[in-house]
Scaffold this motif. Structure first.
Motif, PDB file in Angstrom:
ATOM      1  N   ALA A   1      44.613  22.883  -4.498  1.00 56.09           N
ATOM      2  CA  ALA A   1      44.437  21.822  -5.485  1.00 56.09           C
ATOM      3  C   ALA A   1      43.719  20.636  -4.878  1.00 56.09           C
ATOM      4  O   ALA A   1      43.799  20.386  -3.673  1.00 56.09           O
ATOM      5  CB  ALA A   1      45.792  21.380  -6.030  1.00 56.09           C
ATOM      6  N   GLY A   2      43.017  19.891  -5.723  1.00 55.55           N
ATOM      7  CA  GLY A   2      42.323  18.696  -5.272  1.00 55.55           C
ATOM      8  C   GLY A   2      41.420  18.991  -4.099  1.00 55.55           C
ATOM      9  O   GLY A   2      40.590  19.903  -4.135  1.00 55.55           O
TER      10      GLY A   2
ATOM     11  N   ALA B   1      47.173  33.333  -5.729  1.00 55.57           N
ATOM     12  CA  ALA B   1      46.362  32.120  -5.564  1.00 55.57           C
ATOM     13  C   ALA B   1      46.076  31.463  -6.905  1.00 55.57           C
ATOM     14  O   ALA B   1      45.995  32.115  -7.953  1.00 55.57           O
ATOM     15  CB  ALA B   1      45.056  32.453  -4.864  1.00 55.57           C
ATOM     16  N   SER B   2      45.914  30.158  -6.856  1.00 53.94           N
ATOM     17  CA  SER B   2      45.478  29.401  -8.028  1.00 53.94           C
ATOM     18  C   SER B   2      44.678  28.205  -7.556  1.00 53.94           C
ATOM     19  O   SER B   2      44.797  27.767  -6.416  1.00 53.94           O
ATOM     20  CB  SER B   2      46.674  28.949  -8.866  1.00 53.94           C
ATOM     21  OG  SER B   2      47.489  28.040  -8.135  1.00 53.94           O
ATOM     22  N   PHE B   3      43.860  27.686  -8.455  1.00 57.52           N
ATOM     23  CA  PHE B   3      42.998  26.549  -8.154  1.00 57.52           C
ATOM     24  C   PHE B   3      43.177  25.492  -9.232  1.00 57.52           C
ATOM     25  O   PHE B   3      43.298  25.819 -10.415  1.00 57.52           O
ATOM     26  CB  PHE B   3      41.529  26.986  -8.120  1.00 57.52           C
ATOM     27  CG  PHE B   3      41.218  28.023  -7.085  1.00 57.52           C
ATOM     28  CD1 PHE B   3      40.703  27.665  -5.851  1.00 57.52           C
ATOM     29  CD2 PHE B   3      41.456  29.373  -7.337  1.00 57.52           C
ATOM     30  CE1 PHE B   3      40.416  28.622  -4.884  1.00 57.52           C
ATOM     31  CE2 PHE B   3      41.169  30.340  -6.388  1.00 57.52           C
ATOM     32  CZ  PHE B   3      40.651  29.959  -5.150  1.00 57.52           C
ATOM     33  N   ALA B   4      43.156  24.230  -8.823  1.00 60.53           N
ATOM     34  CA  ALA B   4      43.269  23.143  -9.797  1.00 60.53           C
ATOM     35  C   ALA B   4      42.510  21.926  -9.291  1.00 60.53           C
ATOM     36  O   ALA B   4      42.708  21.482  -8.169  1.00 60.53           O
ATOM     37  CB  ALA B   4      44.725  22.780 -10.041  1.00 60.53           C
ATOM     38  N   MET B   5      41.647  21.396 -10.163  1.00 57.98           N
ATOM     39  CA  MET B   5      40.980  20.127  -9.889  1.00 57.98           C
ATOM     40  C   MET B   5      41.869  19.026 -10.452  1.00 57.98           C
ATOM     41  O   MET B   5      41.709  18.597 -11.596  1.00 57.98           O
ATOM     42  CB  MET B   5      39.603  20.108 -10.542  1.00 57.98           C
ATOM     43  CG  MET B   5      38.581  21.007  -9.876  1.00 57.98           C
ATOM     44  SD  MET B   5      37.818  20.224  -8.399  1.00 57.98           S
ATOM     45  CE  MET B   5      38.927  20.761  -7.093  1.00 57.98           C
ATOM     46  N   ALA B   6      42.822  18.594  -9.637  1.00 57.58           N
ATOM     47  CA  ALA B   6      43.882  17.714 -10.122  1.00 57.58           C
ATOM     48  C   ALA B   6      43.564  16.229 -10.026  1.00 57.58           C
ATOM     49  O   ALA B   6      44.437  15.385 -10.212  1.00 57.58           O
ATOM     50  CB  ALA B   6      45.174  18.011  -9.344  1.00 57.58           C
TER      51      ALA B   6
ATOM     52  N   LEU C   1      41.712   9.622 -10.742  1.00 56.57           N
ATOM     53  CA  LEU C   1      40.613   9.627  -9.784  1.00 56.57           C
ATOM     54  C   LEU C   1      39.519  10.605 -10.213  1.00 56.57           C
ATOM     55  O   LEU C   1      39.760  11.516 -11.016  1.00 56.57           O
ATOM     56  CB  LEU C   1      41.115  10.021  -8.389  1.00 56.57           C
ATOM     57  CG  LEU C   1      42.064   9.046  -7.698  1.00 56.57           C
ATOM     58  CD1 LEU C   1      42.574   9.658  -6.399  1.00 56.57           C
ATOM     59  CD2 LEU C   1      41.368   7.717  -7.417  1.00 56.57           C
ATOM     60  N   GLY C   2      38.339  10.395  -9.662  1.00 53.07           N
ATOM     61  CA  GLY C   2      37.258  11.359  -9.824  1.00 53.07           C
ATOM     62  C   GLY C   2      37.266  12.331  -8.669  1.00 53.07           C
ATOM     63  O   GLY C   2      38.099  12.237  -7.765  1.00 53.07           O
ATOM     64  N   PRO C   3      36.342  13.276  -8.658  1.00 53.96           N
ATOM     65  CA  PRO C   3      36.323  14.295  -7.604  1.00 53.96           C
ATOM     66  C   PRO C   3      35.893  13.718  -6.261  1.00 53.96           C
ATOM     67  O   PRO C   3      35.190  12.714  -6.180  1.00 53.96           O
ATOM     68  CB  PRO C   3      35.296  15.303  -8.118  1.00 53.96           C
ATOM     69  CG  PRO C   3      34.380  14.489  -8.968  1.00 53.96           C
ATOM     70  CD  PRO C   3      35.262  13.473  -9.633  1.00 53.96           C
TER      71      PRO C   3
END
Length: 282
Positions: free
Chosen positions: A131-132, A150-155, A161-163
């Motif tokens: 994540a993040g 597995a997992s993915f997250a743009m947290a 916040l932005g990336p």
């Protein structure tokens, strides 16, 4: 930099003989492969200043070590990396510093640059949640192999916040602009099957096969033409933001240099002699 799950513990060693309980980054070498294991399993390998500094140093050491011809990045325990350690970060916020996110320039940007510019293949072996910044580190790697869990997250947006960590650059190159913005704004958690469908990862394997599979792929690459791999990385990265003429010039320069390498000569001789080439990375 965002942490996907808040935690309450500090660094603890993962399984393995001879490890120290305060060693937040484990390094092992075998078959020309250096494996870097983020080792704060009880904190989902969330990123403290210590871990970030250790990881950056380790990546730079791997780049400079001729004996290392491929790198695997993974996490100990049930997670790959949950991103920034928010307990450490909240203390920075409470301190009243004028630059509470100075870690982006000081740590995250150099780490991602080190991954992308490392002149050898880098494989992310993603076990559990990424994540993040943790997900961004995986996106910056050349290859991604995921465990079924597995997992993915743009947290990032979830904490206002932005990336960072290069996610704005890497993610859209993997899944396209529209999907990248969607994943960042909604913070959608992507499981391994969806990650494979989207192109976030190249392969999904059972959890208990991840380490062996990642090492096998890395070992195959480690036995290959290392300098050619470095040029593949640099020319493709340049071409992503260049004109055709600029890409052609970069390809020509790379081929001119690689044409004089021992590995190229060995490959041609092996072809003529109808045998497998033995690459030395030179």
């Amino acid at each position: 930099m965002t942490q996907y799950e808040s935690t309450t513990t500090t660094a603890h060693a993962g399984e393995g003989a001879g490890t120290e309980v305060d060693d937040v980054l484990l390094t092992t070498d075998a078959d020309g492969v250096r494996t870097l294991t983020l080792n704060r399993p009880r904190a989902y390998n969330s990123l403290t200043v210590e871990l970030k500094e250790r990881l950056l140093a380790a990546l730079r050491e791997a780049a400079a070590d001729d004996g290392v011809r491929a790198v695997v990045l993974t996490g100990a325990g049930k997670a790959f990396c949950a991103g920034q350690d928010l307990k450490e970060h909240v203390e920075t916020l409470r301190s009243g510093t004028e630059a509470p996110l100075g870690t982006v320039a000081e740590h995250y940007n150099p780490i991602v640059t080190a991954i992308v510019d490392l002149p050898k293949p880098v494989i992310a072996a993603v076990n559990g949640s990424a994540a993040g910044a943790g997900a961004a580190f995986a996106y910056a790697c050349d290859l991604r192999i995921a465990a079924s869990s597995a997992s993915f997250a743009m947290a990032f947006a979830g904490v206002g916040l932005g990336p960072d960590s290069g996610a704005s650059w890497t993610l859209q190159r993997l899944v396209g602009y529209g999907k990248a913005v969607e994943l960042m704004m909604l913070g959608t958690k992507v499981d391994s099957a969806e990650a494979l469908r989207l192109g976030l990862v190249g392969e999904v394997v059972p959890d208990d096969e991840l380490a062996a599979r990642a090492h096998a792929v890395a070992a195959t690459l480690a036995a290959g033409p290392t300098r050619a791999y470095a040029k593949i990385k640099s020319t493709v990265a340049l071409a992503a933001g260049s004109t055709l003429a600029e890409a052609l010039d970069a390809e020509n320069a790379a081929q001119t240099e690689l044409g004089g390498t021992a590995d190229h000569r060995e490959a041609v001789e092996a072809f003529v002699e109808k045998r497998r080439p033995k690459f030395t990375g030179k």
